[in-house]
Design a protein around this motif. Sequence first.
Motif, short mmCIF file in Angstrom:
data_model
loop_
_atom_site.label_atom_id
_atom_site.label_comp_id
_atom_site.label_asym_id
_atom_site.label_seq_id
_atom_site.Cartn_x
_atom_site.Cartn_y
_atom_site.Cartn_z
N SER A 18 44.17 30.40 36.09
CA SER A 18 44.66 31.64 35.51
C SER A 18 43.64 32.77 35.65
N GLU A 19 42.38 32.41 35.57
CA GLU A 19 41.32 33.42 35.64
C GLU A 19 41.12 33.99 37.04
N LYS A 20 41.61 33.27 38.06
CA LYS A 20 41.38 33.70 39.45
C LYS A 20 42.64 34.10 40.20
N VAL A 21 43.81 33.72 39.69
CA VAL A 21 45.04 33.89 40.48
C VAL A 21 45.34 35.35 40.82
N SER A 22 45.07 36.29 39.92
CA SER A 22 45.35 37.69 40.22
C SER A 22 44.45 38.22 41.33
N GLU A 23 43.22 37.72 41.39
CA GLU A 23 42.30 38.15 42.44
C GLU A 23 42.73 37.65 43.81
N VAL A 24 43.41 36.50 43.83
CA VAL A 24 43.91 35.95 45.09
C VAL A 24 45.23 36.62 45.47
N SER A 25 46.12 36.77 44.50
CA SER A 25 47.45 37.31 44.80
C SER A 25 47.43 38.80 45.14
N LEU A 50 45.58 40.05 47.40
CA LEU A 50 45.28 40.15 48.83
C LEU A 50 46.57 40.28 49.65
N ALA A 51 46.62 41.29 50.52
CA ALA A 51 47.82 41.56 51.31
C ALA A 51 48.27 40.36 52.15
N PRO A 52 47.37 39.67 52.88
CA PRO A 52 47.81 38.52 53.68
C PRO A 52 48.45 37.42 52.83
N VAL A 53 47.93 37.22 51.63
CA VAL A 53 48.49 36.21 50.73
C VAL A 53 49.89 36.60 50.32
N ARG A 54 50.06 37.85 49.92
CA ARG A 54 51.39 38.31 49.49
C ARG A 54 52.38 38.26 50.64
N HIS A 55 51.96 38.68 51.83
CA HIS A 55 52.86 38.65 52.98
C HIS A 55 53.34 37.23 53.27
N ASP A 101 57.11 40.59 41.73
CA ASP A 101 57.67 41.56 42.67
C ASP A 101 58.99 41.09 43.29
N ILE A 102 59.72 40.24 42.58
CA ILE A 102 60.95 39.69 43.14
C ILE A 102 62.01 40.78 43.33
N GLY A 103 62.20 41.59 42.30
CA GLY A 103 63.22 42.64 42.38
C GLY A 103 62.80 43.86 43.16
N THR A 104 61.51 43.98 43.48
CA THR A 104 61.03 45.15 44.21
C THR A 104 60.67 44.85 45.66
N ALA A 105 60.11 43.67 45.94
CA ALA A 105 59.65 43.37 47.29
C ALA A 105 60.36 42.18 47.93
N VAL A 106 60.57 41.10 47.17
CA VAL A 106 61.14 39.89 47.74
C VAL A 106 62.65 40.03 47.92
N PHE A 107 63.35 40.37 46.84
CA PHE A 107 64.79 40.56 46.90
C PHE A 107 65.20 41.87 46.23
N ARG A 157 47.38 46.91 41.88
CA ARG A 157 47.11 46.50 43.26
C ARG A 157 47.94 47.34 44.23
N ALA A 158 47.43 47.48 45.44
CA ALA A 158 48.11 48.30 46.45
C ALA A 158 49.33 47.59 47.02
N GLU A 159 49.26 46.27 47.11
CA GLU A 159 50.33 45.49 47.73
C GLU A 159 51.30 44.95 46.67
N SER A 160 52.55 45.43 46.71
CA SER A 160 53.60 44.95 45.79
C SER A 160 53.14 44.88 44.34
N PRO A 161 52.76 46.01 43.75
CA PRO A 161 52.30 45.98 42.35
C PRO A 161 53.41 45.59 41.39
N LEU A 162 53.00 45.08 40.25
CA LEU A 162 53.95 44.76 39.19
C LEU A 162 54.53 46.05 38.63
N ARG A 163 55.83 46.21 38.78
CA ARG A 163 56.51 47.38 38.22
C ARG A 163 57.98 47.05 38.03
#
Length: 231
Positions: free
Chosen positions: A97-104, A106-111, A132-138, A188-194
């Motif tokens: 939990s302490e590290k997952v946001s730092e990994v997610s 990253l643009a390559p990870v999200r892509h 980002d399901i309703g904004t980026a994925v679907f 974050r720049a890539e698919s931010p939570l919104r």
Amino acid sequence: MKKIVVALDGHSSCGKSTTAKQVAKELGYAYIDTGAMYRAVTLYFLEHYIDLTNPKKVQEALNNIEVTFHRNPKNGRNEVFLNGLNVEDEIRKMYISEKVSEVSVLAPVRHAMVAEQKKMGKRRGVVMDGRDIGTAVFPDAEVKVFMTADVDTRARRRQEELLEKGQLVPYDEIVQNLKKRDHIDSTRAESPLRRAEDAHLLDTSHITIDEQVDFVLDLVASAQVQIELAR
């Protein structure tokens, strides 16, 4: 009724996964915990000492990662496997939990993860929860819900979840972790939570899981009626 995509986005520990699982069960849909996918990637990165600042190493690691879901017949849970190994319990621990946001972030990870999630939901009939399901994925999901809750409620729920798994984590530490993740996820720049413009807001601070599930199921029923009328 035509099968649809149900997208549940929102902050950590506001009830997304629990609600999504029950909604999927009621509808007979597949449930996909996208947050678990990022947790599995985080586990791999930590175990293999991947330098997050090295794009080449990050991409090489992603090329060696396969995240899948398999139903456990003993408990009925859809559990997460990383390269064939069941990591369901490990990825729920606090150090992930302490590290997952730092990994997610990253643009390559999200892509990579978004591409996999789109494949999983291609045939519709899925309930996905994440950031980002309703904004980026679907973005074309027929039902979108943005879930939130006040940070004290979320911290209490998270602490209870950890205690059930035998992990005693100080309340203040959980609050700080949630605030940190909220900040990283939202900026974050890539698919931010919104919240997507057409997403229904659901504040779960003072309602039960059953009420959360009913809220989503009512939206699904309404969406399906609209689809039938449009035919």
